[in-house]
Write an enzyme that holds these catalytic residues in place. Structure first.
Site, PDB file in Angstrom:
ATOM      1  N   ARG A 219       6.014  13.876   4.726  1.00 42.54           N
ATOM      2  CA  ARG A 219       4.816  14.397   5.087  1.00 42.54           C
ATOM      3  C   ARG A 219       5.156  15.363   5.918  1.00 42.54           C
ATOM      4  NH1 ARG A 219       1.366  16.323   7.685  1.00 42.54           N
ATOM      5  NH2 ARG A 219      -0.522  15.267   8.105  1.00 42.54           N
ATOM      6  N   LYS A 220       6.357  15.777   6.150  1.00 48.59           N
ATOM      7  CA  LYS A 220       6.776  16.611   7.559  1.00 48.59           C
ATOM      8  C   LYS A 220       5.133  17.314   8.747  1.00 48.59           C
ATOM      9  CE  LYS A 220       8.893  20.185   4.267  1.00 48.59           C
ATOM     10  NZ  LYS A 220       8.500  19.833   2.819  1.00 48.59           N
TER      11      LYS A 220
ATOM     12  N   ASP B 114       2.759  17.605  14.205  1.00 52.49           N
ATOM     13  CA  ASP B 114       1.738  17.579  15.416  1.00 52.49           C
ATOM     14  C   ASP B 114       1.715  16.354  16.345  1.00 52.49           C
ATOM     15  OD1 ASP B 114      -1.004  18.316  16.295  1.00 52.49           O
ATOM     16  OD2 ASP B 114      -2.433  18.484  15.013  1.00 52.49           O
TER      17      ASP B 114
ATOM     18  N   ASN C 258       0.224  11.686  19.389  1.00 56.46           N
ATOM     19  CA  ASN C 258      -1.331  10.523  19.252  1.00 56.46           C
ATOM     20  C   ASN C 258      -1.518  11.655  17.584  1.00 56.46           C
ATOM     21  OD1 ASN C 258      -3.012   8.688  20.251  1.00 56.46           O
ATOM     22  ND2 ASN C 258      -4.234  10.526  20.042  1.00 56.46           N
ATOM     23  N   THR C 259      -1.848  12.154  17.548  1.00 60.55           N
ATOM     24  CA  THR C 259      -2.348  12.438  16.064  1.00 60.55           C
ATOM     25  C   THR C 259      -1.421  12.005  14.725  1.00 60.55           C
ATOM     26  OG1 THR C 259      -2.650  14.748  16.905  1.00 60.55           O
ATOM     27  CG2 THR C 259      -2.861  14.392  14.687  1.00 60.55           C
TER      28      THR C 259
ATOM     29  N   GLN D 122      12.057  30.075  -2.314  1.00 60.32           N
ATOM     30  CA  GLN D 122      12.922  28.714  -2.631  1.00 60.32           C
ATOM     31  C   GLN D 122      14.594  29.282  -3.245  1.00 60.32           C
ATOM     32  OE1 GLN D 122      14.053  25.959  -1.493  1.00 60.32           O
ATOM     33  NE2 GLN D 122      13.028  24.071  -3.105  1.00 60.32           N
TER      34      GLN D 122
END
Ligand code: 6AU
Length: 259
Positions: free
Chosen positions: A93-94, A97, A100-101, A210
């Protein structure tokens, strides 16, 4: 005198996190240090390939938000395949933020990642709060986190002082941070697990930045797990044949390093 390298199985006890222990034990049991990056966009393809490569991998890496027909049934079937083949699920998911987010992104929304992903990853850019936030959700579920200390793409900024600061951040959260995405092992925390993307036995780059290295290149540099995507299921490839080929290449390089 050089000290003998520990096997994956021997290292399992040196990490406090349950998922890390399980992953290292599983690698030894299945004789595999191969993770497949299953970047396909339909449920049918996803489940078909997962079932085919399942016997040869220690970890299945997902980008759940690229699936066009995602539903709860996919997660149920993925969990069944996990039981059948014995692998760890890593949602790439990398997160990037504030604490809290990311807590909400990890546990809520459509994907409810924390319910099914054993491992997730995060960028260190927001500071320690991102780990503290993810940990509030993940640790009670015995989940683990990887920090992106380096990246495989051309011109990326995760180098030098940024990489060093990321390593220090990981050391402050050893209960939850189980390792790094990077191309090499870091001396000051050798027990942490290194997963390396950008792996190919056949080509050295794609058209979008890449950059590829071979399993042997990165395992010699201390990587523990090779992450392979299109090299296994790309155009014209037989996923079973390629999964076996990368599994053998990764395992042989590991055995040579142990000698
Ligand atoms: O083998 P490929 O090039 O088809 O796929 C590489 C996979 C992709 C990328 O999202 C991922 O590896 N990746 C990652 C991570 C965290 O896995 C980090 C990175 O620096 N480079 C990279 O390619 O699913």
């Amino acid at each position: 005198m050089t000290t003998k390298l520990k096997t994956y199985g021997e290292r399992a006890t040196s990490l406090p996190n349950k998922t890390a222990q399980e992953l290292l034990t599983l690698m030894e049991r299945k004789k595999s240090n191969l993770a497949v990056a299953l970047d396909v966009t339909t449920k049918q393809e996803f489940l078909d390939i997962a079932d085919k490569v399942g016997p040869y991998i220690c970890c299945l890496k997902t980008h759940i938000d690229i699936l066009e027909d995602f539903d709860q049934d996919l997660i149920d079937k993925l969990k069944k395949l996990q039981k059948k083949h014995d692998f760890i699920i890593f949602e790439d998911r990398k997160f990037a933020d504030i604490g809290n987010t990311v807590k909400h992104q990890y546990s809520k929304g459509i994907y409810k990642i924390a319910e099914w992903a054993d491992i997730v990853d995060a960028h260190a850019i927001p500071g320690d709060g991102i780990i503290t936030g993810l940990k509030e959700i993940g640790l009670p579920l015995n989940r683990g986190l990887l920090l992106l200390a380096e990246m495989s793409s051309k011109g990326n900024l995760a180098t030098g002082a940024y990489t060093e600061a990321t390593i220090e951040m990981a050391k402050r959260h050893k209960d939850f941070v189980i390792g790094f995405i990077s191309g090499k092992k870091f001396n000051s925390c050798e027990e942490l697990i290194i997963m390396t993307p950008g792996i190919s036995l056949d080509i050295s780059n794609d058209d979008l930045g890449q950059q590829y290295k071979t399993p042997r290149n990165v395992i010699e540099n201390g990587s523990d797990i090779i992450i392979v995507g299109r090299g296994i299921y790309g155009k014209g490839k037989d996923a079973v044949v390629e999964a076996q080929r990368y599994r053998n290449a990764g395992w042989e390089a590991y055995l040579e390093k142990l000698e």
